[in-house]
Design an enzyme around this catalytic site. Sequence first.
Site, mmCIF file in Angstrom:
data_model
loop_
_atom_site.group_PDB
_atom_site.id
_atom_site.type_symbol
_atom_site.label_atom_id
_atom_site.label_comp_id
_atom_site.label_asym_id
_atom_site.label_seq_id
_atom_site.Cartn_x
_atom_site.Cartn_y
_atom_site.Cartn_z
ATOM 1 N N LYS A 175 0.854 -1.186 0.000
ATOM 2 C CA LYS A 175 0.000 0.000 0.000
ATOM 3 C C LYS A 175 0.896 1.246 0.000
ATOM 4 O O LYS A 175 1.505 1.589 1.003
ATOM 5 C CB LYS A 175 -0.903 0.042 1.235
ATOM 6 C CG LYS A 175 -1.821 1.270 1.245
ATOM 7 C CD LYS A 175 -2.078 1.771 2.645
ATOM 8 C CE LYS A 175 -2.758 3.133 2.663
ATOM 9 N NZ LYS A 175 -2.003 4.194 1.962
ATOM 10 N N GLU A 250 8.710 1.761 11.560
ATOM 11 C CA GLU A 250 9.758 2.786 11.469
ATOM 12 C C GLU A 250 9.038 4.117 11.476
ATOM 13 O O GLU A 250 8.351 4.482 10.514
ATOM 14 C CB GLU A 250 10.581 2.598 10.199
ATOM 15 C CG GLU A 250 11.934 3.292 10.271
ATOM 16 C CD GLU A 250 11.923 4.656 9.629
ATOM 17 O OE1 GLU A 250 11.845 5.646 10.399
ATOM 18 O OE2 GLU A 250 11.990 4.752 8.406
ATOM 19 N N CYS A 284 12.590 11.231 7.924
ATOM 20 C CA CYS A 284 12.370 10.837 9.319
ATOM 21 C C CYS A 284 13.614 11.013 10.173
ATOM 22 O O CYS A 284 13.525 11.304 11.363
ATOM 23 C CB CYS A 284 11.875 9.401 9.382
ATOM 24 S SG CYS A 284 12.975 8.216 8.568
ATOM 25 N N GLU A 385 7.841 16.587 16.091
ATOM 26 C CA GLU A 385 8.364 16.421 14.740
ATOM 27 C C GLU A 385 7.607 17.331 13.772
ATOM 28 O O GLU A 385 6.388 17.233 13.629
ATOM 29 C CB GLU A 385 8.230 14.965 14.282
ATOM 30 C CG GLU A 385 8.853 14.704 12.934
ATOM 31 C CD GLU A 385 8.756 13.254 12.509
ATOM 32 O OE1 GLU A 385 9.735 12.751 11.931
ATOM 33 O OE2 GLU A 385 7.709 12.630 12.741
#
Length: 490
Positions: A175, A250, A284, A385
């Site tokens: 996906k 992750e 990230c 973040e």
Amino acid sequence: MTEQLKLYINGEWIDSSNPQLFDVINPANQEVIAKAPKATKEEVEQAIKIAKATFESGVWSSKNPQERAAILLQIADKMEEHAAEIAQLETQNNGKVLREAEGDVADSISAFRYYAGLIQNQAGVIYEAMEGLQTMIVKEPMGVAGLIVPWNYPLLMAVWKVAPALAAGNSIILKPAEITPITAVKLFQLIDETDLPKGVAQLILGGGTVVGQTIAESDDVDVVSFTGSTGVGRSIMHAATGNLKKVSLELGGKSPNIIFDDADFETAVDYALFGIFYGSGQVCSSGSRVLVQKGIYDKFVEEYVKRAQQIKVGPGHDESSKAGAIVSENHMNSILEYIRIGQEEGATLACGGNRIERDGMEKGFFIEPTVFTNVTSDMRIVKEEIFGPVVVIQKFKDEEEAIRLANDSDYGLAGAVFSTDSNKALRVIQKVRSGITWVNAYHLTNIQAPWGGYKHSGIGRSIGTYGLDEYQETKQINMNLNPQPLHWFE
């Protein structure tokens, strides 16, 4: 005519029964480049059912490692033939500059070749723990692997999951992110031209609440691997508890980049810029918290701000662009809101902070490289973040404070130390609670090294031998070499 994308199930390209289509756009100019389907829950379940049946048939899972490797190499060769086209598509859909996209394609090709080699050389273990009993430790495929990838590395993150999952002998369902499906579709078009048996690999387009949720919840999916935000990762983990499937996550980061007084100044400035502004900060592992020792703090800030203001932001296809577009309008607005919050919290906006709407970028989603100074650890721009071209610079006085500030985070994905004192650098980096670290560098890595983090940055590791382990079960087989009655109950 705008291309209408399809789902890939059981080796066939099919239209979704859902008539609703999603506009896939180029974030540099908002041009609609494709129409993508939103798969229904029933279509996801159909793909899972086919993947399970294909796995159980043994048409792929029972192939020996050499046979699987040969097909992985076919995929790599196909990608190499179309490398320039794939890079152009990645830039068009994601907004990153072309040289970044070209690097992603090259790394993706290397990943398929790496796992083709690794699976042929994975050795088992044999023990003779007691007389007459031989114990073999072997690796087996897990079954059906649900692979959910983010929008910041649409191709590379897909390959980091597809290559090891296929190498291990699993059937897969991929996906891609709803807003960046283009290169995943191209990848599967190339896979369709290889000898991979039909039904081994499925591609399902659509949103996370239907496609991702169904994959995570399904009792017929044996492992789910997700890369994305920490919040969504928690949802995936919760949904996966139904059949206690293996989960690999992750997730986010707020990574520290520690620069001591004795660092090579030019190297530290250069990598600190690269650490956050590469990929427009939509990485990230970005070094979004730069911690600078007080002796060079003022000098560092002055040079860093000057260099940040010189970064050429522009459309990814423009060879002069050094940083590209933000992936979507929603994400651009989220970044701009954080910049507003930072100013409201009392941080000093040293440079940037604005959307760029000039020089042909009026319709695109571009943000100036943004630097905040005079920040404190309780500020949201330091704790949360942002995932964009926004960096905070903090001052520290000594090793102890540097380590404390570095670890004062819910995240633990990446981190770096810059110092010409190798003993100090190693001493500090060993105390940084992060899974991916550097000394006198940032962002440099390779397919052989495991990728993943501590704390809220995830569970498990991608790539390297660890990445293959994520898609394998470990089995012990005990062989009695001298079978005779045990006489236990006599």
